[in-house]
Scaffold this active site. Sequence first.
Site, PDB file in Angstrom:
ATOM      1  N   TYR A  32      -7.909   9.430  12.771  1.00 10.85           N
ATOM      2  CA  TYR A  32      -6.657   8.886  12.243  1.00 10.85           C
ATOM      3  C   TYR A  32      -6.811   8.448  10.784  1.00 10.85           C
ATOM      4  O   TYR A  32      -6.021   8.826   9.914  1.00 10.85           O
ATOM      5  CB  TYR A  32      -6.144   7.691  13.084  1.00 10.85           C
ATOM      6  CG  TYR A  32      -5.200   6.874  12.246  1.00 10.85           C
ATOM      7  CD1 TYR A  32      -3.928   7.367  11.960  1.00 10.85           C
ATOM      8  CD2 TYR A  32      -5.603   5.682  11.643  1.00 10.85           C
ATOM      9  CE1 TYR A  32      -3.075   6.690  11.106  1.00 10.85           C
ATOM     10  CE2 TYR A  32      -4.766   5.000  10.787  1.00 10.85           C
ATOM     11  CZ  TYR A  32      -3.503   5.503  10.525  1.00 10.85           C
ATOM     12  OH  TYR A  32      -2.670   4.843   9.656  1.00 10.85           O
ATOM     13  N   CYS A  38      18.045   4.434  17.433  1.00 13.90           N
ATOM     14  CA  CYS A  38      16.978   5.343  17.016  1.00 13.90           C
ATOM     15  C   CYS A  38      17.546   6.612  16.354  1.00 13.90           C
ATOM     16  O   CYS A  38      18.436   7.261  16.909  1.00 13.90           O
ATOM     17  CB  CYS A  38      16.146   5.737  18.233  1.00 13.90           C
ATOM     18  SG  CYS A  38      14.821   6.871  17.780  1.00 13.90           S
ATOM     19  N   ASP A  40      -1.803   7.511  14.807  1.00 11.90           N
ATOM     20  CA  ASP A  40      -2.290   6.214  15.323  1.00 11.90           C
ATOM     21  C   ASP A  40      -1.544   5.931  16.633  1.00 11.90           C
ATOM     22  O   ASP A  40      -0.801   6.794  17.130  1.00 11.90           O
ATOM     23  CB  ASP A  40      -2.102   5.109  14.272  1.00 11.90           C
ATOM     24  CG  ASP A  40      -0.637   4.789  14.019  1.00 11.90           C
ATOM     25  OD1 ASP A  40       0.242   5.514  14.555  1.00 11.90           O
ATOM     26  OD2 ASP A  40      -0.362   3.817  13.298  1.00 11.90           O
ATOM     27  N   GLU A  89      -6.038   0.705   5.028  1.00 11.51           N
ATOM     28  CA  GLU A  89      -6.222   1.341   6.338  1.00 11.51           C
ATOM     29  C   GLU A  89      -7.312   0.633   7.149  1.00 11.51           C
ATOM     30  O   GLU A  89      -7.175   0.473   8.356  1.00 11.51           O
ATOM     31  CB  GLU A  89      -6.541   2.829   6.186  1.00 11.51           C
ATOM     32  CG  GLU A  89      -5.349   3.667   5.760  1.00 11.51           C
ATOM     33  CD  GLU A  89      -4.190   3.613   6.766  1.00 11.51           C
ATOM     34  OE1 GLU A  89      -4.423   3.378   7.958  1.00 11.51           O
ATOM     35  OE2 GLU A  89      -3.041   3.799   6.341  1.00 11.51           O
ATOM     36  N   TRP A  93       0.827  -1.213   0.000  1.00 16.24           N
ATOM     37  CA  TRP A  93       0.000   0.000   0.000  1.00 16.24           C
ATOM     38  C   TRP A  93       0.865   1.268   0.000  1.00 16.24           C
ATOM     39  O   TRP A  93       0.329   2.361  -0.119  1.00 16.24           O
ATOM     40  CB  TRP A  93      -0.976   0.000   1.180  1.00 16.24           C
ATOM     41  CG  TRP A  93      -0.380  -0.429   2.469  1.00 16.24           C
ATOM     42  CD1 TRP A  93       0.206   0.371   3.400  1.00 16.24           C
ATOM     43  CD2 TRP A  93      -0.309  -1.771   2.976  1.00 16.24           C
ATOM     44  NE1 TRP A  93       0.636  -0.390   4.461  1.00 16.24           N
ATOM     45  CE2 TRP A  93       0.335  -1.700   4.229  1.00 16.24           C
ATOM     46  CE3 TRP A  93      -0.715  -3.025   2.497  1.00 16.24           C
ATOM     47  CZ2 TRP A  93       0.582  -2.834   5.005  1.00 16.24           C
ATOM     48  CZ3 TRP A  93      -0.472  -4.147   3.270  1.00 16.24           C
ATOM     49  CH2 TRP A  93       0.164  -4.057   4.502  1.00 16.24           C
ATOM     50  N   TYR A 102     -12.866  -9.309  12.887  1.00 17.70           N
ATOM     51  CA  TYR A 102     -13.450  -7.974  13.117  1.00 17.70           C
ATOM     52  C   TYR A 102     -14.257  -7.519  11.903  1.00 17.70           C
ATOM     53  O   TYR A 102     -13.932  -6.519  11.249  1.00 17.70           O
ATOM     54  CB  TYR A 102     -12.367  -6.931  13.446  1.00 17.70           C
ATOM     55  CG  TYR A 102     -11.607  -7.231  14.697  1.00 17.70           C
ATOM     56  CD1 TYR A 102     -12.140  -6.934  15.936  1.00 17.70           C
ATOM     57  CD2 TYR A 102     -10.355  -7.839  14.634  1.00 17.70           C
ATOM     58  CE1 TYR A 102     -11.442  -7.226  17.103  1.00 17.70           C
ATOM     59  CE2 TYR A 102      -9.646  -8.136  15.787  1.00 17.70           C
ATOM     60  CZ  TYR A 102     -10.198  -7.825  17.018  1.00 17.70           C
ATOM     61  OH  TYR A 102      -9.506  -8.110  18.160  1.00 17.70           O
TER      62      TYR A 102
HETATM   63  S1  SF4 Z   1      15.116   7.654  21.478  1.00 15.76           S
HETATM   64 FE1  SF4 Z   1      14.031   5.908  22.356  1.00 15.76          FE
HETATM   65  S2  SF4 Z   1      12.218   6.750  23.317  1.00 15.76           S
HETATM   66 FE2  SF4 Z   1      13.016   8.330  21.910  1.00 15.76          FE
HETATM   67  S3  SF4 Z   1      11.907   8.017  20.005  1.00 15.76           S
HETATM   68 FE3  SF4 Z   1      13.791   6.855  19.875  1.00 15.76          FE
HETATM   69  S4  SF4 Z   1      13.299   4.777  20.581  1.00 15.76           S
HETATM   70 FE4  SF4 Z   1      11.632   6.162  21.217  1.00 15.76          FE
END
Ligand code: SF4
Length: 219
Positions: free
Chosen positions: A125, A207, A143, A42, A29, A87
């Site tokens: 959403y 991250c 979401d 969705e 999608w 569902y």
């Molecule tokens: S640093 Fe950690 S808590 Fe912050 S957005 Fe990234 S994964 Fe999430």
Amino acid sequence: MRPKSTPSILAFRRRLMGWYRRHGRDLPWRRTRDPYAVLVSEFMLQQTQVSRVEQFYHRFLARFPTLQLLAEAGHGEVREAWQGLGYYRRADNLHRLAREVVEHRDGRIPAESEELVRLPGVGRYTAGAVASFAFERAEPAVDTNVERVIRRVFHPRARGAAGKRRIWETAERLVPRAGNPAWTFNQAIMELGAMVCTARVAMCEQCPVRKGCRTGGRR
Ligand code: SF4
């Protein structure tokens, strides 16, 4: 370690979208801007995991390739095509939506979230998601994944209805104004919540928006 400050909107977008271009999943999608196909995905994703939806999405679209054909189908046929996803209320709402759009809107799915939200089974959403993912409108689509990311990065203390409002306001500020970047941004923040900043575990070490995150930056 304490983050020096919350990341600026521009820095947050740049890091997030750069990460998504390298790591975002190639989901069916995400290859289309057909509003009907986006709507189907969705509705399916409302209560079902991506890997499971992938199995049913093509089958449903092969059976009902257009909104018109879905609108003309019988109730039992639609439920049969939905079999395995559960569902069934979602299938009923999608069917009602198709009939309403064909009967009252010339078969055209609206592009504005204020119009989309009036259709059966479409909440705030889903309206934002369809406006953004099908029409590349600069609309937020919050979401549970997106809500969690924004809460952890910007508003770790946000709770309840007021907290939700704050998160939506921040989402509105974060979405780029131009169409294609808005599409990419919304996919990217959703992807981060699904793959890195998950409900079960926040993988802050990998991250892309850790710098300045009010939750992960402290770890
Ligand atoms: S640093 Fe950690 S808590 Fe912050 S957005 Fe990234 S994964 Fe999430």
